[in-house]
Design a protein around this motif. Structure first.
Motif, PDB file in Angstrom:
ATOM      1  N   GLY A   1      14.207  55.211 -28.472  1.00 33.59           N
ATOM      2  CA  GLY A   1      14.782  53.922 -28.289  1.00 33.59           C
ATOM      3  C   GLY A   1      16.258  54.269 -28.995  1.00 33.59           C
ATOM      4  N   LEU A   2      17.270  54.618 -28.354  1.00 30.87           N
ATOM      5  CA  LEU A   2      19.057  54.004 -28.154  1.00 30.87           C
ATOM      6  C   LEU A   2      18.647  52.517 -26.550  1.00 30.87           C
ATOM      7  CD1 LEU A   2      20.376  57.686 -27.838  1.00 30.87           C
ATOM      8  CD2 LEU A   2      19.904  56.268 -30.223  1.00 30.87           C
ATOM      9  N   PRO A   3      20.245  52.069 -27.026  1.00 32.91           N
ATOM     10  CA  PRO A   3      20.399  51.300 -26.226  1.00 32.91           C
ATOM     11  C   PRO A   3      21.442  52.559 -24.850  1.00 32.91           C
ATOM     12  CG  PRO A   3      21.674  51.487 -27.883  1.00 32.91           C
ATOM     13  CD  PRO A   3      21.104  52.090 -28.489  1.00 32.91           C
ATOM     14  N   ALA A   4      20.884  52.240 -24.022  1.00 36.33           N
ATOM     15  CA  ALA A   4      22.007  52.235 -22.758  1.00 36.33           C
ATOM     16  C   ALA A   4      21.928  51.653 -21.845  1.00 36.33           C
ATOM     17  CB  ALA A   4      21.073  53.778 -21.955  1.00 36.33           C
ATOM     18  N   MET A   5      22.777  52.007 -21.040  1.00 31.30           N
ATOM     19  CA  MET A   5      23.473  50.639 -20.004  1.00 31.30           C
ATOM     20  C   MET A   5      24.685  51.782 -19.100  1.00 31.30           C
ATOM     21  SD  MET A   5      26.241  48.466 -19.623  1.00 31.30           S
ATOM     22  CE  MET A   5      27.170  48.719 -21.170  1.00 31.30           C
ATOM     23  N   SER A   6      24.214  51.693 -17.432  1.00 29.28           N
ATOM     24  CA  SER A   6      24.635  51.863 -16.565  1.00 29.28           C
ATOM     25  C   SER A   6      25.830  51.613 -15.823  1.00 29.28           C
ATOM     26  CB  SER A   6      23.791  52.336 -15.126  1.00 29.28           C
ATOM     27  OG  SER A   6      24.830  53.029 -14.521  1.00 29.28           O
ATOM     28  N   VAL A   7      26.890  51.620 -15.194  1.00 33.89           N
ATOM     29  CA  VAL A   7      27.678  50.598 -14.968  1.00 33.89           C
ATOM     30  C   VAL A   7      28.605  51.535 -13.625  1.00 33.89           C
ATOM     31  CG1 VAL A   7      30.705  50.218 -16.277  1.00 33.89           C
ATOM     32  CG2 VAL A   7      29.059  50.251 -17.772  1.00 33.89           C
ATOM     33  N   PRO A   8      28.864  50.768 -12.711  1.00 33.60           N
ATOM     34  CA  PRO A   8      29.016  51.760 -11.423  1.00 33.60           C
ATOM     35  C   PRO A   8      31.045  51.899 -11.679  1.00 33.60           C
ATOM     36  CG  PRO A   8      28.551  49.125 -11.708  1.00 33.60           C
ATOM     37  CD  PRO A   8      28.799  49.881 -12.715  1.00 33.60           C
ATOM     38  N   CYS A   9      31.249  52.704 -11.243  1.00 38.77           N
ATOM     39  CA  CYS A   9      32.159  53.516 -11.110  1.00 38.77           C
ATOM     40  C   CYS A   9      32.185  54.566  -9.835  1.00 38.77           C
ATOM     41  CB  CYS A   9      31.960  55.025 -12.675  1.00 38.77           C
ATOM     42  SG  CYS A   9      30.883  55.757 -12.381  1.00 38.77           S
ATOM     43  N   GLY A  10      31.979  53.810  -8.514  1.00 38.79           N
ATOM     44  CA  GLY A  10      32.453  54.298  -7.081  1.00 38.79           C
ATOM     45  C   GLY A  10      32.025  54.300  -6.352  1.00 38.79           C
ATOM     46  N   PHE A  11      31.661  54.968  -5.416  1.00 38.77           N
ATOM     47  CA  PHE A  11      31.205  55.345  -4.604  1.00 38.77           C
ATOM     48  C   PHE A  11      30.984  56.822  -3.926  1.00 38.77           C
ATOM     49  CE2 PHE A  11      31.796  51.153  -4.583  1.00 38.77           C
ATOM     50  CZ  PHE A  11      30.415  50.506  -4.281  1.00 38.77           C
ATOM     51  N   THR A  12      29.922  57.076  -2.878  1.00 39.88           N
ATOM     52  CA  THR A  12      30.137  58.062  -2.112  1.00 39.88           C
ATOM     53  C   THR A  12      30.628  58.195  -0.988  1.00 39.88           C
ATOM     54  OG1 THR A  12      28.518  58.118  -1.039  1.00 39.88           O
ATOM     55  CG2 THR A  12      28.439  59.338  -2.714  1.00 39.88           C
ATOM     56  N   ARG A  13      31.080  59.610  -0.393  1.00 41.20           N
ATOM     57  CA  ARG A  13      32.181  59.542   1.196  1.00 41.20           C
ATOM     58  C   ARG A  13      31.043  58.180   1.683  1.00 41.20           C
ATOM     59  NH1 ARG A  13      33.493  64.569  -0.625  1.00 41.20           N
ATOM     60  NH2 ARG A  13      31.672  65.018   0.411  1.00 41.20           N
TER      61      ARG A  13
END
Lengths: 95, 490
Positions: free
Chosen positions: B439-451
């Motif tokens: 039941g926790l809050p969770a967030m995805s943040v962009p951190c770059g790109f693959t080749r």
């Protein structure tokens, strides 16, 4: 998990799902794989552990019993697949 | 990151709010730009299931009139926001990506919809998703798959894939999705935008098509962490119509972002960095960790020992709840009804067989099995106990650290059709399921790109109702990097 323990006919009947023979064969195989994975839960020692129905301990939630406006019949029936007058039409249930 | 040449549809929500406030643009112009953009990209992307441009334009005009009269409703007033097609908007279609609801029209607004309206938002676009939010690629939509804006041959993730793809492609300035096992965070990572699953109970589920009620939560997608905070502010809060919604104070999330303090103690759960993690994803996440170290954060390893059992726990609990929730689709009151039923049982069984797709049927059957007499204790009850242990793991970790940092998805966007085996698809969610179980809050943040140019995201997990700290922590990284402000070639 032995896949023969999975009685797809009985489960489909309980779930009110008319499955085709092909679907039954596919699900039989896939669900046996999934259950084998899920079987790993039996490795966890749950002695004395309380089950959680929700992530947060929830108490009974009470609300004053006050009348509120509901959906008018025309709105409530808007999505009914078959209607007669202000009712939902269904196949005959009792003879 | 943005210049005066940034097209209106690629503005951040905060920038658009400032431009509207200063009178540089009108909501009518902004909304027209978004609608034109959607019309241009939809033939390739297929992120939308339906849209009502006339209704959106009318809302934009009303917003401009309010503003002219000095009665602006705040930062969301006049901003085009799209919704996953599992959230009810009165008089609009609500399909949940299913043939079962192909002709359903919502008779009422979801609470989040009402709150967005009260904040002045312009509702535009109903987004494609996996049928009844069951899936990790949006390929389970009964209508069509959605492309990833960064590579149209690849999936946008799921189940809220349409909402992530639409935002990344400029078809809205923010969107709402729902997250039961990672359905906001995983597509956010795969499409290069920010996605937040709030604490269970933070946002009302009234008017959300139910999948697994003890896990489902509505949350925002945005181009920046700040945008996500602004949308959360509008939709969070107690609702009498959802008895599981929490009576928690709703802080000023935006003010927390501007505060000087961020949480200092970060934990890296070792179980989230093991086998199966793509090396390019691992490298991008490690760079984000280094950045936090540079900010003065103390980073330490932690252990969540029941992590290997999360997936199994999830598939028992979620399918059990789904088999119960989806029993409402019986062909009687609404939804698909088969032709010429022999009797009532035939009507139920054939309507459901014709209305549901393969993944939904699979989960209903599995859920029926784990709840059936003789297996209930071994599966359902045991999974509920393991869930207690999973939550305990997290709360113990939070005794030593303020937040946890992990990859969001073990892999970047994969090709359509690549994961035909259900179990292979389910493994996409191994890092996101824990937050739902606990039941926790969770967030995805962009951190770059693959080749290969595919977006990567990291995940931050916080304590229950710890959204303010989580957003502040995410913002500290995001305002410096702004990966969500890059745009695909589309």
């Amino acid at each position: 998990m032995n896949s023969s323990e999975l009685d797809l006919d009985a489960l489909a009947r309980l779930a009110r799902l008319a499955l085709t023979p092909e679907e039954k064969a596919t699900f039989q195989r896939q669900l046996a794989d999934l259950l084998q994975h899920i079987e790993r839960l039996s490795q966890v020692d749950v002695t004395g552990v309380e089950p959680s129905a929700h992530a947060h301990p929830l108490q009974n939630v009470w609300q004053e019993d006050e009348p509120q406006p509901g959906l008018p019949p025309a709105e409530a029936l808007r999505n009914a697949p078959a209607r007669r007058d202000q009712m939902i039409a269904v196949p005959k249930v009792v003879e | 990151m943005t210049t005066s040449t940034t097209p209106l549809y690629y503005l951040s929500l905060a920038e658009a709010a400032a431009a509207l406030s200063s009178g540089r643009i009108s909501s009518a112009e902004l909304t027209d730009a978004v609608i034109a953009r959607a019309e241009a990209v939809e033939p390739q992307l297929h992120a939308l299931l339906s849209a009502d441009p006339a209704a959106a334009r009318a809302q934009a005009q009303a917003s401009d009139a309010r503003r002219a009269a000095g009665k602006s409703l705040g930062p969301l007033d006049g901003i085009p926001i799209g919704l996953k097609d599992v959230i009810a908007v009165r008089d609009q279609p609500l399909t949940a990506g299913s043939r079962m609801l192909a002709n359903f029209i919502s008779p009422y607004d979801a609470t989040v919809t009402r709150r967005l309206r009260e904040a002045g938002a312009v509702l535009y676009g109903r987004h494609n998703c996996d049928e009844f939010a069951m899936g990790s690629s949006t390929e389970n939509s009964a209508f069509h798959p959605t492309g990833n804006p960064w590579d149209l041959e690849r999936v946008p993730g799921g189940s809220s894939g349409g909402s992530a793809a639409a935002l990344a492609a400029g078809e809205a300035l923010a969107t709402l999705g729902s997250d039961t096992g990672g359905s906001i965070r995983q597509p956010a990572a795969l499409c290069g935008v920010v996605g937040l699953k709030p604490t269970y109970g933070r946002v009302s589920r009234y008017g959300l098509v139910a999948y697994a009620s003890s896990l489902d939560q509505i949350g925002p997608f945005g181009r920046t962490v700040e945008d996500v905070a602004l949308v959360l502010q509008a939709i969070a809060g107690h609702d009498e119509r959802d008895s599981t919604s929490l009576r928690a104070k709703t802080e000023d999330f935006g003010a927390e972002l501007r505060g000087p303090a961020i949480p200092r103690r970060l934990g890296l759960p070792r179980e989230y960095f093991g086998e199966g993690l793509d090396p390019e994803v691992a490298a991008a996440v490690e760079q984000a960790v280094s950045y936090y170290r540079g900010l003065g954060c103390e980073v330490r390893p932690v252990s969540l020992p029941h992590t290997p059992y999360c997936l199994d726990t999830y598939y028992v609990l979620a399918t059990a709840e789904a088999s119960s929730n989806l029993s409402r689709y019986d062909g009687i009151r609404y939804g698909h009804r088969c032709a010429e039923p022999r009797d009532l049982n035939d009507l139920y069984s054939r309507s459901r067989a014709e209305g549901f797709g393969a993944e939904v049927k699979r989960r209903i059957i599995l859920g029926t099995y784990v709840l059936s007499s003789g297996y209930y204790d071994a599966y359902y009850l045991r999974a509920q106990k393991v869930r207690t242990l999973v939550r305990r793991d997290f709360l113990q970790a939070f005794a030593d650290v303020d937040a946890l940092l992990t990859p969001t998805s073990p892999i970047p966007a994969f090709r359509r059709g690549e994961k035909a085996d259900p179990l292979a698809m389910y493994l996409c969610d191994i890092y996101t399921i824990g937050a739902n179980l606990a039941g926790l809050p969770a967030m995805s943040v962009p951190c770059g790109f693959t080749r290969a140019g595919l977006p990567v995201g990291f995940q931050l997990l916080g304590q229950p109702l710890g959204e303010a700290q989580l957003l502040a922590l995410g913002h500290a990284y995001d305002r410096e990097h702004q990966w969500g402000r890059r745009h695909p070639n589309l």
